[in-house]
Write a protein that holds these residues in place. Structure first.
Motif, PDB file in Angstrom:
ATOM      1  N   MET A   1       0.896  -1.268  -0.102  1.00  0.00           N
ATOM      2  CA  MET A   1      -0.018   0.008   0.051  1.00  0.00           C
ATOM      3  C   MET A   1       0.756   1.359  -0.005  1.00  0.00           C
ATOM      4  O   MET A   1       0.680   2.076  -0.815  1.00  0.00           O
ATOM      5  CB  MET A   1      -0.876   0.023   1.199  1.00  0.00           C
ATOM      6  CG  MET A   1      -2.096  -1.232   1.116  1.00  0.00           C
ATOM      7  SD  MET A   1      -3.074  -0.878   2.592  1.00  0.00           S
ATOM      8  CE  MET A   1      -3.708   0.549   2.610  1.00  0.00           C
ATOM      9  N   VAL A   2       1.884   1.291   0.792  1.00  0.00           N
ATOM     10  CA  VAL A   2       2.731   2.347   0.971  1.00  0.00           C
ATOM     11  C   VAL A   2       3.415   2.706  -0.188  1.00  0.00           C
ATOM     12  O   VAL A   2       3.503   4.017  -0.967  1.00  0.00           O
ATOM     13  CB  VAL A   2       3.538   2.461   2.165  1.00  0.00           C
ATOM     14  CG1 VAL A   2       4.717   3.369   2.395  1.00  0.00           C
ATOM     15  CG2 VAL A   2       2.857   2.456   3.421  1.00  0.00           C
ATOM     16  N   VAL A   3       3.928   1.786  -1.013  1.00  0.00           N
ATOM     17  CA  VAL A   3       4.689   1.901  -2.186  1.00  0.00           C
ATOM     18  C   VAL A   3       3.761   2.469  -3.090  1.00  0.00           C
ATOM     19  O   VAL A   3       4.170   3.340  -3.984  1.00  0.00           O
ATOM     20  CB  VAL A   3       5.309   0.508  -2.652  1.00  0.00           C
ATOM     21  CG1 VAL A   3       5.663   0.603  -4.145  1.00  0.00           C
ATOM     22  CG2 VAL A   3       6.393   0.170  -1.850  1.00  0.00           C
ATOM     23  N   ASP A   4       2.475   1.895  -3.443  1.00  0.00           N
ATOM     24  CA  ASP A   4       1.445   2.605  -4.399  1.00  0.00           C
ATOM     25  C   ASP A   4       1.125   3.912  -3.946  1.00  0.00           C
ATOM     26  O   ASP A   4       0.993   4.870  -4.946  1.00  0.00           O
ATOM     27  CB  ASP A   4       0.266   1.634  -4.266  1.00  0.00           C
ATOM     28  CG  ASP A   4       0.602   0.447  -5.081  1.00  0.00           C
ATOM     29  OD1 ASP A   4       1.607  -0.019  -5.623  1.00  0.00           O
ATOM     30  OD2 ASP A   4      -0.138  -0.754  -4.607  1.00  0.00           O
ATOM     31  N   LEU A   5       1.047   4.312  -2.737  1.00  0.00           N
ATOM     32  CA  LEU A   5       0.630   5.602  -2.302  1.00  0.00           C
ATOM     33  C   LEU A   5       1.633   6.794  -2.276  1.00  0.00           C
ATOM     34  O   LEU A   5       1.420   7.596  -3.163  1.00  0.00           O
ATOM     35  CB  LEU A   5       0.023   5.486  -0.899  1.00  0.00           C
ATOM     36  CG  LEU A   5      -1.048   4.874  -0.394  1.00  0.00           C
ATOM     37  CD1 LEU A   5      -1.019   4.850   1.240  1.00  0.00           C
ATOM     38  CD2 LEU A   5      -2.178   5.512  -0.933  1.00  0.00           C
TER      39      LEU A   5
ATOM     40  N   VAL B   1       7.630  -1.788  11.675  1.00  0.00           N
ATOM     41  CA  VAL B   1       7.587  -0.935  10.142  1.00  0.00           C
ATOM     42  C   VAL B   1       8.660  -0.285   9.976  1.00  0.00           C
ATOM     43  O   VAL B   1       8.712  -0.139   8.694  1.00  0.00           O
ATOM     44  CB  VAL B   1       6.037  -0.007  10.498  1.00  0.00           C
ATOM     45  CG1 VAL B   1       5.773   0.647   9.154  1.00  0.00           C
ATOM     46  CG2 VAL B   1       4.756  -0.753  10.952  1.00  0.00           C
ATOM     47  N   GLU B   2       9.385   0.356  10.683  1.00  0.00           N
ATOM     48  CA  GLU B   2      10.446   1.327  10.346  1.00  0.00           C
ATOM     49  C   GLU B   2      11.458   0.477   9.633  1.00  0.00           C
ATOM     50  O   GLU B   2      11.902   1.209   8.475  1.00  0.00           O
ATOM     51  CB  GLU B   2      11.038   1.693  11.643  1.00  0.00           C
ATOM     52  CG  GLU B   2      10.256   2.816  12.180  1.00  0.00           C
ATOM     53  CD  GLU B   2      11.171   3.623  13.385  1.00  0.00           C
ATOM     54  OE1 GLU B   2      11.965   3.074  13.744  1.00  0.00           O
ATOM     55  OE2 GLU B   2      10.619   4.473  13.882  1.00  0.00           O
ATOM     56  N   PRO B   3      11.958  -0.627   9.817  1.00  0.00           N
ATOM     57  CA  PRO B   3      12.994  -1.282   9.056  1.00  0.00           C
ATOM     58  C   PRO B   3      12.380  -1.464   7.602  1.00  0.00           C
ATOM     59  O   PRO B   3      13.151  -1.464   6.772  1.00  0.00           O
ATOM     60  CB  PRO B   3      13.414  -2.486   9.789  1.00  0.00           C
ATOM     61  CG  PRO B   3      12.520  -2.505  10.847  1.00  0.00           C
ATOM     62  CD  PRO B   3      11.575  -1.411  11.020  1.00  0.00           C
ATOM     63  N   ARG B   4      11.074  -1.690   7.313  1.00  0.00           N
ATOM     64  CA  ARG B   4      10.563  -1.887   6.143  1.00  0.00           C
ATOM     65  C   ARG B   4      10.566  -0.703   5.053  1.00  0.00           C
ATOM     66  O   ARG B   4      11.070  -0.678   4.189  1.00  0.00           O
ATOM     67  CB  ARG B   4       9.106  -2.639   6.290  1.00  0.00           C
ATOM     68  CG  ARG B   4       9.058  -4.036   6.949  1.00  0.00           C
ATOM     69  CD  ARG B   4       7.676  -4.470   7.023  1.00  0.00           C
ATOM     70  NE  ARG B   4       7.853  -5.859   7.414  1.00  0.00           N
ATOM     71  CZ  ARG B   4       7.190  -7.055   6.885  1.00  0.00           C
ATOM     72  NH1 ARG B   4       6.772  -6.898   5.305  1.00  0.00           N
ATOM     73  NH2 ARG B   4       6.999  -8.170   7.323  1.00  0.00           N
ATOM     74  N   LEU B   5      10.275   0.573   5.897  1.00  0.00           N
ATOM     75  CA  LEU B   5      10.280   1.742   5.190  1.00  0.00           C
ATOM     76  C   LEU B   5      11.761   2.069   4.666  1.00  0.00           C
ATOM     77  O   LEU B   5      12.132   2.368   3.589  1.00  0.00           O
ATOM     78  CB  LEU B   5       9.683   2.775   6.224  1.00  0.00           C
ATOM     79  CG  LEU B   5       8.263   2.513   6.387  1.00  0.00           C
ATOM     80  CD1 LEU B   5       7.702   3.778   7.497  1.00  0.00           C
ATOM     81  CD2 LEU B   5       7.499   2.700   5.110  1.00  0.00           C
TER      82      LEU B   5
ATOM     83  N   GLN C   1      14.163  -0.122   4.183  1.00  0.00           N
ATOM     84  CA  GLN C   1      14.477  -1.249   3.175  1.00  0.00           C
ATOM     85  C   GLN C   1      13.877  -0.383   1.512  1.00  0.00           C
ATOM     86  O   GLN C   1      14.405  -0.647   0.611  1.00  0.00           O
ATOM     87  CB  GLN C   1      14.148  -2.406   3.235  1.00  0.00           C
ATOM     88  CG  GLN C   1      14.679  -3.509   2.262  1.00  0.00           C
ATOM     89  CD  GLN C   1      14.145  -4.725   2.833  1.00  0.00           C
ATOM     90  OE1 GLN C   1      13.427  -5.372   3.695  1.00  0.00           O
ATOM     91  NE2 GLN C   1      14.921  -5.835   2.032  1.00  0.00           N
ATOM     92  N   LEU C   2      12.584   0.016   1.808  1.00  0.00           N
ATOM     93  CA  LEU C   2      12.073   0.438   0.520  1.00  0.00           C
ATOM     94  C   LEU C   2      12.543   1.840   0.180  1.00  0.00           C
ATOM     95  O   LEU C   2      12.354   2.367  -1.087  1.00  0.00           O
ATOM     96  CB  LEU C   2      10.404   0.640   0.900  1.00  0.00           C
ATOM     97  CG  LEU C   2       9.713  -0.938   1.071  1.00  0.00           C
ATOM     98  CD1 LEU C   2       8.271  -0.453   1.381  1.00  0.00           C
ATOM     99  CD2 LEU C   2       9.648  -1.507  -0.155  1.00  0.00           C
ATOM    100  N   GLY C   3      13.382   2.477   1.015  1.00  0.00           N
ATOM    101  CA  GLY C   3      13.856   3.714   0.631  1.00  0.00           C
ATOM    102  C   GLY C   3      12.861   4.880   0.751  1.00  0.00           C
ATOM    103  O   GLY C   3      12.972   5.956   0.159  1.00  0.00           O
TER     104      GLY C   3
ATOM    105  N   ASP D   1       7.489  19.457   1.064  1.00  0.00           N
ATOM    106  CA  ASP D   1       8.795  18.560   0.724  1.00  0.00           C
ATOM    107  C   ASP D   1       8.996  17.326   1.799  1.00  0.00           C
ATOM    108  O   ASP D   1       9.912  16.984   1.943  1.00  0.00           O
ATOM    109  CB  ASP D   1       9.836  19.200   0.282  1.00  0.00           C
ATOM    110  CG  ASP D   1      10.095  20.097   1.489  1.00  0.00           C
ATOM    111  OD1 ASP D   1       9.563  20.489   2.536  1.00  0.00           O
ATOM    112  OD2 ASP D   1      11.447  20.617   1.302  1.00  0.00           O
ATOM    113  N   GLY D   2       7.996  17.609   2.712  1.00  0.00           N
ATOM    114  CA  GLY D   2       8.207  16.477   3.797  1.00  0.00           C
ATOM    115  C   GLY D   2       7.945  15.012   3.619  1.00  0.00           C
ATOM    116  O   GLY D   2       7.552  14.865   2.399  1.00  0.00           O
ATOM    117  N   PRO D   3       8.445  14.138   4.456  1.00  0.00           N
ATOM    118  CA  PRO D   3       8.224  12.751   4.167  1.00  0.00           C
ATOM    119  C   PRO D   3       6.695  12.137   4.129  1.00  0.00           C
ATOM    120  O   PRO D   3       6.045  12.991   4.598  1.00  0.00           O
ATOM    121  CB  PRO D   3       8.862  12.141   5.424  1.00  0.00           C
ATOM    122  CG  PRO D   3       8.609  13.166   6.434  1.00  0.00           C
ATOM    123  CD  PRO D   3       8.860  14.513   5.907  1.00  0.00           C
TER     124      PRO D   3
END
Length: 304
Positions: free
Chosen positions: A144-148, A168-172, A174-176, A200-202
């Motif tokens: 979901m996060v990648v698509d969003l 959740v943090e290590p997965r984010l 790893q995805l950059g 321009d925030g995360p």
């Protein structure tokens, strides 16, 4: 939190004596309503209705964009299902034993439900669990996060457990995908909020339900993801309202991730059947559990 004795305290200040002495109020309203007596609920509402004016958000903020609420069910992979069923079997045995004793069962029920719900979210949350067990919800969250992010959206991700946010943090990473986080240990809350709200925030904001579920304006987000269902749906709604509030100019989507064929589905179904009662009588986990009959409690552990 809609606790009935808070209502008594308010009326004691505003109209002393209108709801009677505290003990009378408990006997006449609190206990019957927590036990599911609809007549007591109606009697209380009739008693306070002439003095209560309630306006919902949709009535006063008519220019707000639409809110779409989605429940997404996540099938458990084989290894996670095996762990869950093991935890459920132990929990069921412990709870039945506690109920048969007739006292002290509330804490046993809460502990059993906690372990089952942790197994639903990520078995790695369980004491002594192997670190490499699969977690269907976190896998779906990644997708979901990648698509969003690709589509230019920003998302709030809520959990009641900071330990789950830690997973959740290590997965984010790893995805950059960059993120900010707010929980009870956050010192400079405003700096974190400002960083997320900036253009321009995360794109991802991790929040604990308790620390970030109320009092914040996070209209940079147009998606809200709830990793684990909370007992009182009003608390989840408050968290969603961090994004769906005055100042929001885009449609908002709220997604609740629920483990399929588990106690989480049972809790959702039970909440739905008691939703009207919950708005009056239930404000925390203990209130929720105390308001259930023995048969309803057993049903949570039967085939969940």
């Amino acid at each position: 939190e809609n606790h009935l004795e808070e209502l008594w305290s308010l009326f004691r200040y505003l109209m002393p004596g209108w709801l009677g002495p505290r003990q009378t109020f408990r006997d006449r309203f609190v206990r019957p309503i927590e036990a599911g007596d609809p007549k007591a609920r109606v009697a209380l509402r009739n008693r306070v209705r002439p003095y209560v004016l309630r306006r919902r958000k949709r009535q006063v903020a008519t220019d707000l964009p639409p809110l779409t609420e989605i429940v997404e069910r996540c099938p458990l992979p084989a290894r996670q299902r095996e762990v869950y069923e093991t935890v459920r079997a132990v929990a069921r045995s412990d709870v039945q034993a506690a109920l048969s004793r007739g006292r002290g069962w509330q804490m046993q029920v809460l502990e059993a439900l906690l372990r089952m719900r942790q197994a639903c979210c990520d078995p790695g949350l369980l004491p002594g669990a192997a670190p490499d067990l699969p977690a269907a919800k976190l896998d779906r969250l990644e997708e979901m996060v990648v698509d969003l992010v690709v589509e230019g959206h920003k998302a709030l991700i809520f959990s009641q457990w900071t330990s789950l946010l830690n997973r959740v943090e290590p997965r984010l990473k790893q995805l950059g995908i960059p993120w900010v986080r707010l929980d009870g240990s956050t010192r400079d809350r405003q700096a974190v909020i400002d960083a997320f709200q900036s253009d321009d925030g995360p794109p991802v904001f991790l929040l604990s339900l308790k620390a970030g579920g109320t009092g914040l304006t996070l209209t940079a987000a147009d998606y809200v993801i709830h990793l684990d269902p909370w007992w009182n749906p009003a608390v989840e709604q408050q968290a969603t309202d961090r994004a769906h509030r005055i100042g929001q100019d885009r449609p908002v989507v709220s997604v609740r991730l629920v483990a399929e064929d588990t106690v989480e589905e049972r809790i959702l179904a039970l909440q739905e059947s008691k939703r009207d009662l919950a708005r009056v009588a239930v404000g925390d986990e203990g209130g929720f559990v105390n308001g259930l009959s023995a048969d309803e409690l057993k049903a949570l552990f039967e085939a969940a």
